[in-house]
Design a protein around this motif. Structure first.
Motif, PDB file in Angstrom:
ATOM      1  N   CYS A  75     -11.118   3.704   9.269  1.00  0.00           N
ATOM      2  CA  CYS A  75      -9.948   2.791   8.553  1.00  0.00           C
ATOM      3  C   CYS A  75      -8.943   3.689   8.193  1.00  0.00           C
ATOM      4  O   CYS A  75      -8.737   4.745   7.751  1.00  0.00           O
ATOM      5  N   VAL A  76      -7.780   3.243   8.913  1.00  0.00           N
ATOM      6  CA  VAL A  76      -6.365   3.714   9.198  1.00  0.00           C
ATOM      7  C   VAL A  76      -5.385   3.220   7.931  1.00  0.00           C
ATOM      8  O   VAL A  76      -5.203   2.105   8.044  1.00  0.00           O
ATOM      9  N   ILE A  77      -4.832   4.152   7.553  1.00  0.00           N
ATOM     10  CA  ILE A  77      -3.681   3.732   6.705  1.00  0.00           C
ATOM     11  C   ILE A  77      -2.373   3.648   7.532  1.00  0.00           C
ATOM     12  O   ILE A  77      -1.957   4.570   8.200  1.00  0.00           O
ATOM     13  N   GLY A  78      -2.010   2.453   7.704  1.00  0.00           N
ATOM     14  CA  GLY A  78      -1.114   1.738   8.661  1.00  0.00           C
ATOM     15  C   GLY A  78       0.423   1.564   8.231  1.00  0.00           C
ATOM     16  O   GLY A  78       1.132   1.286   8.904  1.00  0.00           O
ATOM     17  N   ILE A  79       0.747   2.300   6.916  1.00  0.00           N
ATOM     18  CA  ILE A  79       1.835   2.115   6.766  1.00  0.00           C
ATOM     19  C   ILE A  79       2.595   3.470   5.953  1.00  0.00           C
ATOM     20  O   ILE A  79       1.789   4.379   5.724  1.00  0.00           O
ATOM     21  N   ALA A  80       3.775   3.555   5.819  1.00  0.00           N
ATOM     22  CA  ALA A  80       4.534   4.647   5.231  1.00  0.00           C
ATOM     23  C   ALA A  80       4.811   4.180   3.832  1.00  0.00           C
ATOM     24  O   ALA A  80       4.952   3.018   3.659  1.00  0.00           O
ATOM     25  N   THR A  81       4.799   4.967   2.894  1.00  0.00           N
ATOM     26  CA  THR A  81       5.092   4.847   1.495  1.00  0.00           C
ATOM     27  C   THR A  81       6.183   5.739   0.895  1.00  0.00           C
ATOM     28  O   THR A  81       6.357   6.929   1.502  1.00  0.00           O
ATOM     29  N   VAL A  82       7.002   5.377   0.158  1.00  0.00           N
ATOM     30  CA  VAL A  82       8.011   6.047  -0.410  1.00  0.00           C
ATOM     31  C   VAL A  82       7.504   7.462  -0.918  1.00  0.00           C
ATOM     32  O   VAL A  82       6.573   7.422  -1.920  1.00  0.00           O
ATOM     33  N   GLY A  83       8.166   8.343  -0.410  1.00  0.00           N
ATOM     34  CA  GLY A  83       7.817   9.878  -0.677  1.00  0.00           C
ATOM     35  C   GLY A  83       6.451  10.070  -0.303  1.00  0.00           C
ATOM     36  O   GLY A  83       5.747  11.449  -0.546  1.00  0.00           O
ATOM     37  N   GLY A  84       5.647   9.411   0.669  1.00  0.00           N
ATOM     38  CA  GLY A  84       4.469   9.629   1.171  1.00  0.00           C
ATOM     39  C   GLY A  84       3.386   9.637   0.274  1.00  0.00           C
ATOM     40  O   GLY A  84       2.087  10.255   0.576  1.00  0.00           O
ATOM     41  N   ILE A  85       3.437   8.859  -0.862  1.00  0.00           N
ATOM     42  CA  ILE A  85       2.350   8.678  -1.922  1.00  0.00           C
ATOM     43  C   ILE A  85       1.601   7.947  -1.888  1.00  0.00           C
ATOM     44  O   ILE A  85       1.860   6.685  -1.327  1.00  0.00           O
ATOM     45  N   LEU A  86       0.406   8.061  -2.432  1.00  0.00           N
ATOM     46  CA  LEU A  86      -0.631   6.867  -2.125  1.00  0.00           C
ATOM     47  C   LEU A  86      -0.633   5.865  -3.218  1.00  0.00           C
ATOM     48  O   LEU A  86      -0.921   6.112  -4.587  1.00  0.00           O
ATOM     49  N   PRO A  87      -0.263   4.606  -3.135  1.00  0.00           N
ATOM     50  CA  PRO A  87      -0.172   3.563  -4.022  1.00  0.00           C
ATOM     51  C   PRO A  87      -1.562   3.243  -4.506  1.00  0.00           C
ATOM     52  O   PRO A  87      -2.681   3.165  -3.751  1.00  0.00           O
ATOM     53  N   ASP A  88      -1.586   2.898  -5.659  1.00  0.00           N
ATOM     54  CA  ASP A  88      -3.077   2.467  -6.294  1.00  0.00           C
ATOM     55  C   ASP A  88      -3.767   1.221  -5.630  1.00  0.00           C
ATOM     56  O   ASP A  88      -5.053   1.506  -5.244  1.00  0.00           O
ATOM     57  N   ALA A  89      -2.990   0.392  -5.137  1.00  0.00           N
ATOM     58  CA  ALA A  89      -3.869  -0.794  -4.334  1.00  0.00           C
ATOM     59  C   ALA A  89      -4.077  -0.243  -3.287  1.00  0.00           C
ATOM     60  O   ALA A  89      -5.430  -0.622  -2.872  1.00  0.00           O
ATOM     61  N   LEU A  90      -3.648   0.757  -2.633  1.00  0.00           N
ATOM     62  CA  LEU A  90      -3.991   1.382  -1.199  1.00  0.00           C
ATOM     63  C   LEU A  90      -5.276   2.172  -1.522  1.00  0.00           C
ATOM     64  O   LEU A  90      -6.251   2.084  -0.769  1.00  0.00           O
ATOM     65  N   LYS A  91      -5.385   2.716  -2.545  1.00  0.00           N
ATOM     66  CA  LYS A  91      -6.447   3.656  -2.881  1.00  0.00           C
ATOM     67  C   LYS A  91      -7.835   2.783  -3.046  1.00  0.00           C
ATOM     68  O   LYS A  91      -8.923   3.188  -2.803  1.00  0.00           O
ATOM     69  N   MET A  92      -7.514   1.536  -3.795  1.00  0.00           N
ATOM     70  CA  MET A  92      -8.673   0.741  -4.040  1.00  0.00           C
ATOM     71  C   MET A  92      -9.240   0.447  -2.424  1.00  0.00           C
ATOM     72  O   MET A  92     -10.662   0.376  -2.487  1.00  0.00           O
ATOM     73  N   ASP A  93      -8.361  -0.006  -1.708  1.00  0.00           N
ATOM     74  CA  ASP A  93      -8.897  -0.146  -0.161  1.00  0.00           C
ATOM     75  C   ASP A  93      -9.760   0.908   0.380  1.00  0.00           C
ATOM     76  O   ASP A  93     -10.499   0.620   0.891  1.00  0.00           O
ATOM     77  N   LEU A  94      -9.126   2.162   0.149  1.00  0.00           N
ATOM     78  CA  LEU A  94      -9.600   3.262   0.742  1.00  0.00           C
ATOM     79  C   LEU A  94     -10.955   3.653   0.264  1.00  0.00           C
ATOM     80  O   LEU A  94     -11.917   3.738   0.919  1.00  0.00           O
ATOM     81  N   LEU A  95     -11.177   3.223  -1.253  1.00  0.00           N
ATOM     82  CA  LEU A  95     -12.340   3.651  -1.842  1.00  0.00           C
ATOM     83  C   LEU A  95     -13.424   2.522  -1.154  1.00  0.00           C
ATOM     84  O   LEU A  95     -14.610   2.882  -1.038  1.00  0.00           O
ATOM     85  N   ALA A  96     -13.062   1.368  -1.043  1.00  0.00           N
ATOM     86  CA  ALA A  96     -14.013   0.230  -0.560  1.00  0.00           C
ATOM     87  C   ALA A  96     -14.436   0.558   1.074  1.00  0.00           C
ATOM     88  O   ALA A  96     -15.554   0.690   1.460  1.00  0.00           O
ATOM     89  N   ALA A  97     -13.374   1.241   1.666  1.00  0.00           N
ATOM     90  CA  ALA A  97     -13.878   1.507   2.945  1.00  0.00           C
ATOM     91  C   ALA A  97     -14.630   2.885   3.186  1.00  0.00           C
ATOM     92  O   ALA A  97     -15.604   2.934   3.713  1.00  0.00           O
ATOM     93  N   ALA A  98     -14.528   3.679   2.189  1.00  0.00           N
ATOM     94  CA  ALA A  98     -14.967   5.080   2.030  1.00  0.00           C
ATOM     95  C   ALA A  98     -16.528   4.698   1.756  1.00  0.00           C
ATOM     96  O   ALA A  98     -17.391   5.003   2.313  1.00  0.00           O
ATOM     97  N   SER A  99     -16.650   3.592   0.758  1.00  0.00           N
ATOM     98  CA  SER A  99     -18.252   3.596   0.304  1.00  0.00           C
ATOM     99  C   SER A  99     -18.761   2.744   1.414  1.00  0.00           C
ATOM    100  O   SER A  99     -20.059   2.905   1.493  1.00  0.00           O
ATOM    101  N   ALA A 100     -18.349   1.938   2.269  1.00  0.00           N
ATOM    102  CA  ALA A 100     -18.782   1.380   3.533  1.00  0.00           C
ATOM    103  C   ALA A 100     -19.156   2.568   4.473  1.00  0.00           C
ATOM    104  O   ALA A 100     -19.646   2.198   5.597  1.00  0.00           O
ATOM    105  N   GLY A 101     -18.834   3.975   4.239  1.00  0.00           N
ATOM    106  CA  GLY A 101     -19.277   4.829   5.280  1.00  0.00           C
ATOM    107  C   GLY A 101     -18.235   4.997   6.610  1.00  0.00           C
ATOM    108  O   GLY A 101     -18.189   5.710   7.409  1.00  0.00           O
ATOM    109  N   LEU A 102     -16.911   4.473   6.405  1.00  0.00           N
ATOM    110  CA  LEU A 102     -15.934   4.558   7.545  1.00  0.00           C
ATOM    111  C   LEU A 102     -15.250   6.100   7.329  1.00  0.00           C
ATOM    112  O   LEU A 102     -15.234   6.402   6.069  1.00  0.00           O
ATOM    113  N   THR A 103     -14.822   6.204   8.360  1.00  0.00           N
ATOM    114  CA  THR A 103     -13.792   7.433   8.264  1.00  0.00           C
ATOM    115  C   THR A 103     -12.566   7.165   8.013  1.00  0.00           C
ATOM    116  O   THR A 103     -11.980   6.194   8.560  1.00  0.00           O
TER     117      THR A 103
END
Lengths: 348, 348
Positions: A75-103
């Motif tokens: 699961c690849v983060i495909g966007i740049a964010t202001v200041g290179g910081i992780l927005p909350d919405a993106l973090k929710m997606d990442l947690l879902a992907a992590a829980s499914a065992g994705l790298t």
């Protein structure tokens, strides 16, 4: 077997913030891309939305919706964010992907491997592309570049987010079409994600080692692949006040020529439209600057956003008259004109 | 009470590798310097060896000899080494100092805090000046620089190790003599060691944050001290292939003027005398380059090594005629001519 990936575009697909996603859809890509998460376009084809060409890569609204249809390994983060910081919405997606065992593959400055709420779920592992290397693992510049026979061509730009990497990739393909071997040295995380082997992440490297890492990438590339020409992906712009860059590509990599990305409709440096002091310099001045730094501009490649087709056609013709070098719209017309010029000048 | 320090010069006192030591002896210094370890000159006065002026700071052969005569609180590595690596002889000195309870101060890329054989003896603590900060503690460039009224003057050089910091410090003193307040923004570890409050270590900063750290230092300096003028210590040189630098000082810090350090007798970039591709550019070309980057050269300051006094006198006169700006030998003649020019141009 090629690994496969979902890309998180987080509602930003239709902006320059998603340039990594765009590059991976256009290809090439280190992973087979099998879906993009962006609720704005759910149900549509990513290629059609990008440039009208169907590519069979669907948009999904959420990670869980995607996982009901496809089986990615990454699961690849495909966007740049202001200041290179992780927005909350993106973090929710990442947690879902992590829980499914994705790298999880992350190109932001904010490191996922330092966020315990993510690491404890990420059984598939984390790749933090911008994790800085310590000085002990980095190279100083030595001058070995002078012994590399393959000529270097730098792809510089008048600004950030103006198509430098895309043009570099298109140039590589066009060299291949003409039975020549060009290698691209990446300097950003997207280049690595596109499967490039030689390069480094420019902006997360300790400043003292930027020139050395660049030289080391070129020397390694030449030793192992002996290409006819080495294309260098530029970052930022020579006078971008938020982080000037490019003189390393000319002085440290000893580039013979420069291909310059130009956005005629852009007036200010990206993200600084509100600052009077951040207007873009003239193309003529930029060419003078590149000559003083020790190279020369051999071709101009246009980023046509904000221009109608007749407008960009007129600009192409005018710039060719003004500067007496090939000018192309890479995505619309290809880059053959520029490759032909490089071949002529280098007598390849 | 001011803390006091021994400096380790490791047999290199009489070379540009010891420029940190030279700066601390000339002063100012964060610590009172009470001795320099260099067996070559043991028994002599450091100031006399440096420039003929007695300063009451003795050389000692070894750390243990020094500790029999003086009681320092700190031990500072006063030399640069190839690759920023710690030589064995220097490590022996450091272990002796650590065992005596001194705080070790290190400006090399190689971190003492990562060497267990040192940390286990260093009960007085370790200050690793070049320990990189993580992205989360660094600043991006924002454009706030445009709201800083105090004009910035960049001290750039034709090469490394050419006297940029020394000239910046002398300019600050001369402004003070003329009842004006100049602050120096340091960009190297020696500036910090000399007691400067605002700045950052340029070469151990992640590249993406160099412009932001520079801006942040200037903004903080202005807010807290409201100086008449802010002097920026340059690093390397605009076209030094081993690591070009300086465009940040012009573009990101929006410098009004540049004072350019020039070494007429030098033919190649420092440490690359063996490479034909590393000859120094002409002064005239460098001035053109600085103008294209958006500033201008207001004064030239000479590094006179390798020149006789009559030779440098002739060069000073010729350069003044050629460029119509003040040219000084800072260590021999002072920098009043340049301060007068800055005052005139800025109408201070």
């Amino acid at each position: 077997m090629k690994q496969s990936a979902l890309i998180l575009a987080n509602g930003l697909f239709d902006s320059v913030f998603a340039k990594t996603t765009h590059g991976l859809i256009r290809g090439p890509s280190r992973y087979e891309i099998i879906g993009v998460i962006d609720p704005t376009y759910a149900g549509k084809d990513t290629g059609v939305v990008l440039d009208g060409h169907h590519r069979g890569i669907p948009f999904f609204s959420t990670v869980s919706e995607a996982l009901a249809h496809v089986e990615p390994t990454h699961c690849v983060i495909g966007i740049a964010t202001v200041g290179g910081i992780l927005p909350d919405a993106l973090k929710m997606d990442l947690l879902a992907a992590a829980s499914a065992g994705l790298t999880l593959v992350n190109g932001l400055h904010q490191l996922l491997s330092q966020d315990q709420s993510i690491t404890e779920k990420a059984t598939g592992g984390i790749i933090d592309l911008r994790k800085p290397l310590p000085a002990s693992e980095l190279h100083f510049w030595t001058g070995e570049i002078f012994s590399v026979p393959a000529p270097r061509i730098a792809i510089l730009g008048m600004d950030c987010a103006i198509g430098k990497r895309t043009t570099a990739m298109l140039l590589q393909t066009e060299f291949k079409n003409q039975n020549m071997h060009a290698e691209v040295i990446y300097t950003g995380q997207t280049g690595w994600l596109q499967g490039l082997k030689y390069g480094f992440i420019f902006d997360s490297t300790l400043n003292d080692f930027v020139s050395g890492e660049l030289e080391h990438a070129i020397v390694s590339c030449y030793r192992e692949t002996s290409p006819d020409v080495i294309l260098l992906e530029g970052q930022s712009a020579l006078r971008n006040p938020s982080g000037p860059a490019g003189s390393e590509l000319i002085c440290s990599a000893q580039s013979r020529g420069v291909i310059l990305q130009h956005a005629p409709a852009r007036t200010h440096y990206e993200d600084f439209e509100h600052l009077d002091g951040c207007t873009l310099p003239s193309l003529t001045d930029e060419i003078k600057l590149i000559r003083l730094l020790g190279s020369d501009v051999w071709g101009i490649s246009l980023f046509t956003q904000g221009l109608t087709k007749p407008q960009s056609t007129e600009i192409v013709e005018q710039l060719q008259v003004d500067h007496q070098i090939p000018v192309v719209r890479p995505l619309e017309d290809g880059v053959k004109g520029i490759v032909d010029e490089i071949v002529k000048r280098l007598r390849l």
